[in-house]
Design a protein around this motif. Structure first.
Motif, PDB file in Angstrom:
ATOM      1  N   ASP A  78       6.020   7.569  -5.386  1.00  0.00           N
ATOM      2  CA  ASP A  78       6.235   7.510  -3.647  1.00  0.00           C
ATOM      3  C   ASP A  78       8.032   7.597  -3.471  1.00  0.00           C
ATOM      4  N   ALA A  79       8.053   8.788  -2.815  1.00  0.00           N
ATOM      5  CA  ALA A  79       9.769   9.126  -2.808  1.00  0.00           C
ATOM      6  C   ALA A  79       9.856   9.625  -1.295  1.00  0.00           C
ATOM      7  N   TYR A  80      11.012   8.515  -0.831  1.00  0.00           N
ATOM      8  CA  TYR A  80      11.202   8.762   0.097  1.00  0.00           C
ATOM      9  C   TYR A  80      13.192   8.995   0.647  1.00  0.00           C
ATOM     10  N   SER A  81      12.596  10.164   1.594  1.00  0.00           N
ATOM     11  CA  SER A  81      14.773  10.871   1.985  1.00  0.00           C
ATOM     12  C   SER A  81      15.192  10.263   3.141  1.00  0.00           C
ATOM     13  N   ILE A  85      -9.593  17.800  -3.663  1.00  0.00           N
ATOM     14  CA  ILE A  85      -9.667  16.303  -3.841  1.00  0.00           C
ATOM     15  C   ILE A  85      -7.819  15.968  -3.732  1.00  0.00           C
ATOM     16  N   GLU A  86      -7.793  15.372  -2.850  1.00  0.00           N
ATOM     17  CA  GLU A  86      -5.909  15.857  -2.444  1.00  0.00           C
ATOM     18  C   GLU A  86      -5.539  15.242  -3.370  1.00  0.00           C
ATOM     19  N   VAL A  87      -4.634  15.229  -4.247  1.00  0.00           N
ATOM     20  CA  VAL A  87      -3.769  15.027  -5.158  1.00  0.00           C
ATOM     21  C   VAL A  87      -2.155  14.539  -4.889  1.00  0.00           C
ATOM     22  N   GLY A  88      -1.860  15.083  -3.619  1.00  0.00           N
ATOM     23  CA  GLY A  88      -0.002  15.322  -2.967  1.00  0.00           C
ATOM     24  C   GLY A  88      -0.511  14.379  -1.514  1.00  0.00           C
ATOM     25  N   HIS A  89       0.037  14.422  -1.170  1.00  0.00           N
ATOM     26  CA  HIS A  89       0.787  14.144   0.179  1.00  0.00           C
ATOM     27  C   HIS A  89       2.341  14.704   0.937  1.00  0.00           C
ATOM     28  N   ILE A  90       2.971  15.219   1.530  1.00  0.00           N
ATOM     29  CA  ILE A  90       4.202  15.180   1.861  1.00  0.00           C
ATOM     30  C   ILE A  90       4.180  14.920   3.736  1.00  0.00           C
ATOM     31  N   PHE A  91       5.019  13.926   3.555  1.00  0.00           N
ATOM     32  CA  PHE A  91       5.177  14.267   5.246  1.00  0.00           C
ATOM     33  C   PHE A  91       6.747  13.930   5.658  1.00  0.00           C
ATOM     34  N   TYR A  92       6.717  14.763   7.037  1.00  0.00           N
ATOM     35  CA  TYR A  92       8.076  14.428   7.683  1.00  0.00           C
ATOM     36  C   TYR A  92       7.836  13.402   9.398  1.00  0.00           C
ATOM     37  N   GLY A 140     -14.533   6.034  -9.672  1.00  0.00           N
ATOM     38  CA  GLY A 140     -13.507   5.696 -10.594  1.00  0.00           C
ATOM     39  C   GLY A 140     -12.257   5.534  -9.921  1.00  0.00           C
ATOM     40  N   VAL A 141     -11.040   5.786 -10.699  1.00  0.00           N
ATOM     41  CA  VAL A 141      -9.985   6.002 -10.079  1.00  0.00           C
ATOM     42  C   VAL A 141      -9.150   6.806  -9.200  1.00  0.00           C
ATOM     43  N   MET A 142     -10.274   7.897  -8.686  1.00  0.00           N
ATOM     44  CA  MET A 142     -10.032   8.942  -7.565  1.00  0.00           C
ATOM     45  C   MET A 142     -10.023   8.024  -6.397  1.00  0.00           C
ATOM     46  N   ARG A 143     -10.902   7.096  -6.572  1.00  0.00           N
ATOM     47  CA  ARG A 143     -10.173   6.322  -5.154  1.00  0.00           C
ATOM     48  C   ARG A 143     -10.922   4.967  -5.519  1.00  0.00           C
ATOM     49  N   GLY A 144      -9.772   4.237  -6.353  1.00  0.00           N
ATOM     50  CA  GLY A 144      -9.389   3.191  -6.079  1.00  0.00           C
ATOM     51  C   GLY A 144      -8.941   1.953  -5.134  1.00  0.00           C
ATOM     52  N   PRO A 164       1.188  -0.927  -0.125  1.00  0.00           N
ATOM     53  CA  PRO A 164       0.085  -0.399  -0.271  1.00  0.00           C
ATOM     54  C   PRO A 164       1.179   0.953  -0.065  1.00  0.00           C
ATOM     55  N   THR A 165       2.215   1.128   0.416  1.00  0.00           N
ATOM     56  CA  THR A 165       3.051   2.322   0.201  1.00  0.00           C
ATOM     57  C   THR A 165       4.592   1.181   1.073  1.00  0.00           C
ATOM     58  N   ASN A 166       6.161   2.494   0.707  1.00  0.00           N
ATOM     59  CA  ASN A 166       6.944   1.769   1.009  1.00  0.00           C
ATOM     60  C   ASN A 166       7.804   2.189   1.758  1.00  0.00           C
ATOM     61  N   TYR A 221       6.369  11.314   0.290  1.00  0.00           N
ATOM     62  CA  TYR A 221       6.193  11.875  -0.200  1.00  0.00           C
ATOM     63  C   TYR A 221       5.595  11.768  -1.514  1.00  0.00           C
ATOM     64  N   GLY A 222       3.930  11.198  -2.133  1.00  0.00           N
ATOM     65  CA  GLY A 222       3.528  10.792  -2.161  1.00  0.00           C
ATOM     66  C   GLY A 222       2.661  11.488  -3.365  1.00  0.00           C
ATOM     67  N   ILE A 223       2.327  11.272  -4.769  1.00  0.00           N
ATOM     68  CA  ILE A 223       1.520  12.036  -6.147  1.00  0.00           C
ATOM     69  C   ILE A 223       0.514  11.122  -6.210  1.00  0.00           C
ATOM     70  N   GLY A 224      -0.766  11.060  -6.338  1.00  0.00           N
ATOM     71  CA  GLY A 224      -1.724   9.779  -6.779  1.00  0.00           C
ATOM     72  C   GLY A 224      -1.997   9.953  -7.961  1.00  0.00           C
ATOM     73  N   PHE A 275      -1.672  -1.241  -3.816  1.00  0.00           N
ATOM     74  CA  PHE A 275      -2.866  -1.346  -3.943  1.00  0.00           C
ATOM     75  C   PHE A 275      -3.653  -0.994  -2.525  1.00  0.00           C
ATOM     76  N   ARG A 276      -5.115  -0.232  -2.160  1.00  0.00           N
ATOM     77  CA  ARG A 276      -5.712  -0.232  -0.542  1.00  0.00           C
ATOM     78  C   ARG A 276      -6.949  -1.126  -0.593  1.00  0.00           C
ATOM     79  N   ASP A 277      -6.914  -1.803  -0.028  1.00  0.00           N
ATOM     80  CA  ASP A 277      -8.704  -2.528   0.209  1.00  0.00           C
ATOM     81  C   ASP A 277      -9.515  -1.876   0.657  1.00  0.00           C
ATOM     82  N   GLU A 278     -10.051  -0.564  -0.035  1.00  0.00           N
ATOM     83  CA  GLU A 278     -10.375   0.496   0.125  1.00  0.00           C
ATOM     84  C   GLU A 278     -12.260  -0.420   0.451  1.00  0.00           C
ATOM     85  N   VAL A 279     -12.610   0.379   1.758  1.00  0.00           N
ATOM     86  CA  VAL A 279     -14.161  -0.106   2.062  1.00  0.00           C
ATOM     87  C   VAL A 279     -14.671   0.060   0.977  1.00  0.00           C
TER      88      VAL A 279
HETATM   89  N1  5CA Z   1       4.717   7.080   1.843  1.00  0.00           N
HETATM   90  C1  5CA Z   1       3.066   8.293   1.995  1.00  0.00           C
HETATM   91  C2  5CA Z   1       3.519   8.556   0.777  1.00  0.00           C
HETATM   92  S1  5CA Z   1       5.086   8.286  -0.472  1.00  0.00           S
HETATM   93  C3  5CA Z   1       1.521   7.685   1.427  1.00  0.00           C
HETATM   94  O1  5CA Z   1       1.333   6.374   1.267  1.00  0.00           O
HETATM   95  N2  5CA Z   1       1.262   9.606   1.050  1.00  0.00           N
HETATM   96  S2  5CA Z   1      -0.895   8.499   1.377  1.00  0.00           S
HETATM   97  O2  5CA Z   1      -1.105   7.809   1.540  1.00  0.00           O
HETATM   98  O3  5CA Z   1      -1.012  10.243   1.488  1.00  0.00           O
HETATM   99  O4  5CA Z   1      -0.813   9.066  -0.370  1.00  0.00           O
HETATM  100  C4  5CA Z   1      -0.076   9.323  -1.550  1.00  0.00           C
HETATM  101  C5  5CA Z   1      -1.251  10.059  -2.789  1.00  0.00           C
HETATM  102  O5  5CA Z   1      -1.683   9.201  -3.303  1.00  0.00           O
HETATM  103  C6  5CA Z   1      -2.420  10.240  -1.954  1.00  0.00           C
HETATM  104  O6  5CA Z   1      -1.819  12.069  -2.033  1.00  0.00           O
HETATM  105  C7  5CA Z   1      -3.667   9.735  -3.124  1.00  0.00           C
HETATM  106  O7  5CA Z   1      -3.609  11.719  -4.245  1.00  0.00           O
HETATM  107  C8  5CA Z   1      -3.354   8.987  -3.941  1.00  0.00           C
HETATM  108  N3  5CA Z   1      -4.365   7.833  -3.057  1.00  0.00           N
HETATM  109  C9  5CA Z   1      -4.207   7.540  -1.941  1.00  0.00           C
HETATM  110  N4  5CA Z   1      -4.681   7.070  -1.758  1.00  0.00           N
HETATM  111  C10 5CA Z   1      -5.844   6.223  -3.135  1.00  0.00           C
HETATM  112  C11 5CA Z   1      -6.580   5.775  -4.076  1.00  0.00           C
HETATM  113  N5  5CA Z   1      -7.509   4.881  -2.513  1.00  0.00           N
HETATM  114  N6  5CA Z   1      -7.068   5.338  -5.035  1.00  0.00           N
HETATM  115  C12 5CA Z   1      -6.162   6.821  -5.227  1.00  0.00           C
HETATM  116  N7  5CA Z   1      -5.282   7.212  -5.301  1.00  0.00           N
HETATM  117  C13 5CA Z   1      -4.930   7.217  -4.070  1.00  0.00           C
END
Ligand code: 5CA
Length: 439
Positions: free
Chosen positions: A159-162, A282-289, A148-152, A108-110, A317-320, A139-143
């Motif tokens: 995904d980037a890692y520093s 709509i959240e299209v990216g999310h970054i974390f420290y 469509g592809v917005m919440r798949g 689901p992330t790395n 640092y994620g971008i969807g 893959f995230r087994d969303e409830v």
């Molecule tokens: N590990 C961190 C950053 S690499 C991470 O996983 N962040 S996240 O959970 O916020 O996901 C990053 C981006 O992935 C989100 O901002 C969103 O744009 C996209 N995303 C998350 N879940 C889904 C989903 N179920 N379907 C489509 N895009 C998604």
């Protein structure tokens, strides 16, 4: 691509299962098809868009010194047991057993895998900082997979890692990444506003979400419209200089922006009325420290200048990427279909032959098509003009080059810009020049 021979299955009817406009248009324009709940196949035009977005993301990651890697989608459960997240992640994680009864999962992330890879090879502070990224399926087994592809369930993410030696270094990396994000979204033709965010299951103390305003968004947002005027591609930031990064960050965070969870009425009242933007996003990216959360839990250290071992500081640092396809359409469409921003569009232009079979029209279309066959869609079908216009509007090509018998006889074509609807007559030579340099 010649439309008569391509797999671009457009639909006239509105598919009943799609609740939001981007999902409807993605199905109608033949970009994707659902193969199981929350899982999509990308058809030729959709794949082109996905790749165009990924390429812009890649260029801006490279520009701030991140290095591309590619990790597997399947991961060993052992890695996640080391960080303690195997149990903590819950039912969103798709867990799999192989034939030897070993526990695997579809990532689901790395964070765990990259921290382990880093730890195997980096042993000294001299090799820091490191920023690694990939563009890979998750893959995230969303409830409730929806929109469509917005919440798949399966989705494509950058995904980037520093890894940094200390807090100051990690903060500079975070700010560089923020700049890369602002530039990426601007190049994608959308305005994504960074907002202070909660960190959720990724953890950590400092986090921003990047949010595009759209009525179907999942979170309520408030921000200062002055943000939309900024040109981050021209922002003079020296990414090697911490002070320059700090000035950029201070300027950027000086504009009011907050999701409803963090909204502060007192600060909001300081934003002039005409600049207040309020709605859903709509959240299209999310970054974390998150500091040493994973290097500590997974026991990863490097040796310091003083000979002592320490845990490197991390961020992720994620971008969807696949979500962005839908989000861009939400932000850029009209009642006739998609309006692709340049740089994202599957084709720069469509050539509409209004009289396929007519020797003059066919010859002129072939000549235009030869200017850039890889970037053009030639509608050579034996359909009525109305069908061709409607499909071109639906698919959203930035330009339509309309070739009819009268113009063809006199060496002119009509060029329509999809974004503005503006039409102009043009000589064949000018049209050829336009097509060869790209829309
Ligand atoms: N590990 C961190 C950053 S690499 C991470 O996983 N962040 S996240 O959970 O916020 O996901 C990053 C981006 O992935 C989100 O901002 C969103 O744009 C996209 N995303 C998350 N879940 C889904 C989903 N179920 N379907 C489509 N895009 C998604």
């Amino acid at each position: 691509m010649r439309l008569s021979r391509s797999f671009l299955p457009t639909l006239k009817e509105t598919p009943a299962e799609a609740q939001i406009v981007s999902h409807r248009l993605m199905l109608r324009a033949g970009l994707v098809r659902q193969t199981a709940s929350g899982i999509y196949a990308w058809l030729p035009a959709g794949l082109r868009v996905l790749r165009n977005i990924a390429q812009i993301v890649r260029e801006e990651q490279d520009a701030v010194g991140a290095q591309e890697v590619l990790m597997p989608t399947l991961q060993s459960a052992d890695l996640w047991k080391r960080s303690g997240r195997y149990d903590a992640y819950g039912p969103e994680m798709l867990r799999i057993k192989d034939r030897h009864e070993r526990d695997l999962l579809y990532g689901p992330t790395n964070e765990e895998m990259i921290t382990d890879l880093f730890g195997q090879s980096v042993k000294s502070y001299r090799d820091l900082p490191q920023v690694l990224y990939q563009i890979q399926w998750k893959f995230r087994d969303e409830v409730r997979p929806r929109f469509g592809v917005m919440r798949g369930r399966e989705f494509y993410m950058k995904d980037a890692y520093s890894f940094d030696a200390d807090y100051a270094g990690a903060v500079a990396t975070y700010r560089r990444m923020m700049l890369a994000y602002l530039r990426t979204f601007q190049r994608l033709g959308v305005r994504a506003i960074p907002m202070v965010a909660d960190t959720g299951p990724i953890g950590g103390e400092l986090s921003h979400e990047f949010i595009i305003l759209a009525p179907t968004g999942e979170s309520g947002v408030f921000y200062d419209g002055a943000f939309e005027e900024q040109d981050w591609l021209k922002e003079p930031v020296d990414i090697a200089d911490h002070d320059s990064l700090e000035r950029f960050f201070a300027r950027m965070t000086g504009f009011y922006a907050a999701t409803d969870e963090k909204h502060d009425e007192a600060a909001w009242s300081g934003v002039p009325d005409e600049r207040r933007r309020e709605g859903r996003g709509i959240e299209v990216g999310h970054i974390f420290y998150f500091g040493t959360k994973y290097t500590q839990s997974m026991g990863i250290t490097v040796s310091g200048q003083d000979g002592q071992n320490f845990h490197p500081e991390m961020g992720s640092y994620g971008i969807g990427v696949s979500r962005l396809v839908g989000a861009i359409i939400e932000a850029s469409h009209d009642e006739n279909g998609i309006i692709w921003p340049e740089g994202v569009a599957p084709f720069d232009a469509a050539i509409l032959n209004l009289k396929s079979g007519d020797a003059t029209c066919d010859a002129l279309c072939e000549r235009l098509y030869a200017a850039a066959p890889g970037r053009l869609l030639y509608d050579d079908r034996g359909e009525r003009a109305g069908v061709k216009f409607a499909d071109a509007d639906l698919m959203g090509h930035p330009l339509q080059i309309v070739v009819g018998p009268r113009g063809a006889a006199s060496g002119t074509v009509e060029v329509k810009r999809r974004a503005t609807g503006e039409k102009s007559e043009m000589s064949v030579e000018d049209a050829l020049a336009l097509l060869s340099r790209g829309a």
